[in-house]
Design a protein around this motif. Structure first.
Motif, PDB file in Angstrom:
ATOM      1  N   SER A   1       0.820  -1.202   0.000  1.00  7.62           N
ATOM      2  CA  SER A   1       0.000   0.000   0.000  1.00  7.62           C
ATOM      3  C   SER A   1       0.862   1.264   0.000  1.00  7.62           C
ATOM      4  N   PRO A   2       0.401   2.302  -0.696  1.00  6.79           N
ATOM      5  CA  PRO A   2       1.152   3.559  -0.718  1.00  6.79           C
ATOM      6  C   PRO A   2       1.026   4.288   0.613  1.00  6.79           C
ATOM      7  N   GLN A   3       2.003   5.155   0.876  1.00  5.07           N
ATOM      8  CA  GLN A   3       1.898   5.970   2.078  1.00  5.07           C
ATOM      9  C   GLN A   3       0.691   6.893   1.942  1.00  5.07           C
ATOM     10  N   PRO A   4      -0.112   7.012   2.978  1.00  5.62           N
ATOM     11  CA  PRO A   4      -1.258   7.917   2.870  1.00  5.62           C
ATOM     12  C   PRO A   4      -0.797   9.367   2.795  1.00  5.62           C
ATOM     13  N   ASP A   5      -1.533  10.163   2.066  1.00  2.00           N
ATOM     14  CA  ASP A   5      -1.179  11.574   1.918  1.00  2.00           C
ATOM     15  C   ASP A   5      -1.337  12.283   3.252  1.00  2.00           C
ATOM     16  N   THR A   6      -0.306  13.035   3.602  1.00  2.00           N
ATOM     17  CA  THR A   6      -0.411  13.776   4.857  1.00  2.00           C
ATOM     18  C   THR A   6      -1.105  15.111   4.628  1.00  2.00           C
ATOM     19  N   GLU A   7      -0.972  15.658   3.387  1.00  2.00           N
ATOM     20  CA  GLU A   7      -1.644  16.924   3.092  1.00  2.00           C
ATOM     21  C   GLU A   7      -3.078  16.627   2.704  1.00  2.00           C
ATOM     22  N   THR A   8      -3.970  16.951   3.587  1.00  2.00           N
ATOM     23  CA  THR A   8      -5.372  16.631   3.338  1.00  2.00           C
ATOM     24  C   THR A   8      -5.974  17.524   2.256  1.00  2.00           C
ATOM     25  N   ALA A   9      -5.322  18.687   2.012  1.00  2.00           N
ATOM     26  CA  ALA A   9      -5.868  19.629   1.029  1.00  2.00           C
ATOM     27  C   ALA A   9      -5.695  19.124  -0.409  1.00  2.00           C
ATOM     28  N   GLN A  10      -4.717  18.232  -0.579  1.00  2.00           N
ATOM     29  CA  GLN A  10      -4.432  17.719  -1.918  1.00  2.00           C
ATOM     30  C   GLN A  10      -5.656  16.990  -2.486  1.00  2.00           C
ATOM     31  N   PRO A  11      -6.036  17.326  -3.733  1.00  2.00           N
ATOM     32  CA  PRO A  11      -7.208  16.637  -4.282  1.00  2.00           C
ATOM     33  C   PRO A  11      -6.909  15.147  -4.484  1.00  2.00           C
TER      34      PRO A  11
ATOM     35  N   ILE B   1     -11.241   6.270  -8.025  1.00  2.00           N
ATOM     36  CA  ILE B   1     -11.194   5.084  -8.886  1.00  2.00           C
ATOM     37  C   ILE B   1     -12.536   4.375  -8.819  1.00  2.00           C
ATOM     38  N   THR B   2     -12.985   3.932  -9.973  1.00  2.00           N
ATOM     39  CA  THR B   2     -14.294   3.280 -10.025  1.00  2.00           C
ATOM     40  C   THR B   2     -14.138   1.771 -10.083  1.00  2.00           C
ATOM     41  N   LEU B   3     -14.812   1.089  -9.174  1.00  2.00           N
ATOM     42  CA  LEU B   3     -14.778  -0.373  -9.119  1.00  2.00           C
ATOM     43  C   LEU B   3     -16.159  -0.919  -9.463  1.00  2.00           C
ATOM     44  N   LYS B   4     -16.166  -2.070 -10.147  1.00  2.00           N
ATOM     45  CA  LYS B   4     -17.462  -2.680 -10.493  1.00  2.00           C
ATOM     46  C   LYS B   4     -17.513  -4.102  -9.950  1.00  2.00           C
ATOM     47  N   SER B   5     -18.532  -4.393  -9.158  1.00  2.00           N
ATOM     48  CA  SER B   5     -18.689  -5.727  -8.577  1.00  2.00           C
ATOM     49  C   SER B   5     -19.253  -6.685  -9.622  1.00  2.00           C
ATOM     50  N   SER B   6     -19.253  -7.975  -9.304  1.00  2.00           N
ATOM     51  CA  SER B   6     -19.718  -8.981 -10.261  1.00  2.00           C
ATOM     52  C   SER B   6     -21.196  -8.809 -10.579  1.00  2.00           C
ATOM     53  N   ASP B   7     -21.962  -8.204  -9.663  1.00  2.00           N
ATOM     54  CA  ASP B   7     -23.380  -7.953  -9.952  1.00  2.00           C
ATOM     55  C   ASP B   7     -23.593  -6.509 -10.435  1.00  2.00           C
ATOM     56  N   ASN B   8     -22.517  -5.950 -11.083  1.00  2.00           N
ATOM     57  CA  ASN B   8     -22.574  -4.684 -11.806  1.00  2.00           C
ATOM     58  C   ASN B   8     -22.940  -3.459 -10.972  1.00  2.00           C
ATOM     59  N   GLN B   9     -22.585  -3.505  -9.681  1.00  2.00           N
ATOM     60  CA  GLN B   9     -22.739  -2.306  -8.859  1.00  2.00           C
ATOM     61  C   GLN B   9     -21.457  -1.483  -8.984  1.00  2.00           C
ATOM     62  N   ILE B  10     -21.612  -0.167  -9.031  1.00  2.00           N
ATOM     63  CA  ILE B  10     -20.452   0.717  -9.198  1.00  2.00           C
ATOM     64  C   ILE B  10     -20.083   1.355  -7.859  1.00  2.00           C
ATOM     65  N   PHE B  11     -18.786   1.328  -7.554  1.00  2.00           N
ATOM     66  CA  PHE B  11     -18.290   1.953  -6.318  1.00  2.00           C
ATOM     67  C   PHE B  11     -17.208   2.948  -6.694  1.00  2.00           C
ATOM     68  N   GLU B  12     -17.347   4.179  -6.239  1.00  2.00           N
ATOM     69  CA  GLU B  12     -16.310   5.173  -6.476  1.00  2.00           C
ATOM     70  C   GLU B  12     -15.545   5.374  -5.167  1.00  2.00           C
ATOM     71  N   VAL B  13     -14.250   5.043  -5.204  1.00  2.00           N
ATOM     72  CA  VAL B  13     -13.453   5.132  -3.971  1.00  2.00           C
ATOM     73  C   VAL B  13     -12.180   5.934  -4.221  1.00  2.00           C
ATOM     74  N   GLU B  14     -11.619   6.462  -3.153  1.00  2.00           N
ATOM     75  CA  GLU B  14     -10.349   7.181  -3.270  1.00  2.00           C
ATOM     76  C   GLU B  14      -9.248   6.221  -3.700  1.00  2.00           C
ATOM     77  N   GLU B  15      -8.271   6.780  -4.418  1.00  2.00           N
ATOM     78  CA  GLU B  15      -7.199   5.949  -4.961  1.00  2.00           C
ATOM     79  C   GLU B  15      -6.495   5.134  -3.873  1.00  2.00           C
ATOM     80  N   ALA B  16      -6.195   5.784  -2.748  1.00  2.00           N
ATOM     81  CA  ALA B  16      -5.460   5.095  -1.674  1.00  2.00           C
ATOM     82  C   ALA B  16      -6.239   3.874  -1.176  1.00  2.00           C
TER      83      ALA B  16
END
Lengths: 141, 161
Positions: free
Chosen positions: B18-28, B32-47
């Motif tokens: 896993s990457p080091q988490p960003d310490t600067e919270t202001a950084q945008p 990343i979009t993930l799709k489950s086997s039953d075609n549900q879409i999840f948008e999650v932070e890259e980390a």
């Protein structure tokens, strides 16, 4: 892992961790499931890890009794020293000819109680968990 | 005892990857979009997404991809739970004091799962575990028979499948 393709695949390290929670009997049985599993189970690193896990979890005593038939059993480390399992001596009908000298990491050293014809003692190493023995070369006096 | 930490676990692997988490919270933060086997879409932070070995290797293979990452092995319900778990993991890593308190948080979860599997297969036959883990027998009939012969006692007292 790639060769497994889309098969329902459980990562190797997770399989290892599951094996580490199983008793020896189950692991030995599963060693014929596939060549890969066999190599995992018989690898020195796995054997070492399994031994240390079980040493942390459970300490057992080996007891030799003769009243008058000699038998070997494993006992739990509790107040009443409850019996954990009865062991079958690996050399048939010879249990009375050996005594316990000591043990280390689950391997027991048993010398014969009497001298053999060549005036040396027979010494065996016994691993009760996998039910295997090894004869040491005869010592010369 | 150091021996218990010697054994490789899934957890330590994900931690290393896993990457080091960003310490600067202001950084945008990139989503990343993930799709489950039953075609549900999840948008999650890259980390968070990078906590998944599958997602990480997807972006290692195609770094500039903006595609949705398909996850054909998991349905929406467990995926949402795992995403929540990964978010917590990242919070713990970002806050060492809190992480110290919860040091064995993730190990505990994995330990429980591994123990549950071990309990289930302990007294089962070889055929059952082959099916359970989805592994193919690549021994010849003779090789397998020889192994069974060598440890015949280990095949006694096995539960019905």
């Amino acid at each position: 892992m790639v060769e497994e393709g889309t098969k329902n695949h459980i990562p190797e390290d997770m399989v290892m961790d599951i094996f580490l929670k199983l008793p020896v009997k189950s692991i030995i049985r599963f060693s014929c499931a596939s060549k890969f599993w066999n190599s995992l189970i018989t690898s020195p690193i796995f054997i070492k890890n399994h031994l240390s896990k079980f040493k942390q979890r459970k300490q057992l005593f080996l007891l030799r009794t003769s009243n008058p038939i000699v038998s070997y059993s494993l006992h739990l480390d509790n107040n009443s020293l409850d019996r954990y399992s009865q062991l079958e001596f690996p050399i048939q009908n010879k249990a009375d000819l050996f005594e316990i000298y000591g043990s280390c990491n689950g391997i027991v050293c048993l010398p014969s109680r009497f001298m053999l014809i060549n005036s040396s003692k027979r010494i065996i190493f016994w691993n009760p968990s996998i039910r295997k023995t090894l004869d040491l070369p005869a010592l010369r006096s | 005892m150091s021996s218990s930490t010697d054994s490789p676990t899934l957890t330590t692997e994900t931690t290393q990857l896993s990457p080091q988490p960003d310490t600067e919270t202001a950084q945008p933060t990139k989503k990343i979009t993930l799709k489950s086997s039953d075609n549900q879409i999840f948008e999650v932070e890259e980390a968070v997404a990078m906590e998944f070995a599958t997602v990480k290797s997807f972006f290692e293979d195609s770094p500039s991809s903006t595609d949705t990452v398909p996850l054909p092995n998991v349905t929406a319900k467990p995926l949402s739970q795992v995403i929540e778990f990964c978010k917590e993991q990242i919070k713990f890593k970002a806050n060492p004091d809190e992480a110290q308190k919860k040091k064995y948080h993730s190990e505990d979860l994995l330990d429980v799962l591994n123990q549950a599997v071990a309990d289930r297969i302990e007294n089962k036959s070889v055929e059952y575990v082959r099916g359970f883990f989805g592994i193919d027998n690549d021994f010849t009939a003779e090789e397998e028979a020889a192994l069974r012969q060598e440890h015949a006692w280990a095949y006694e007292g096995v539960d019905e499948d």
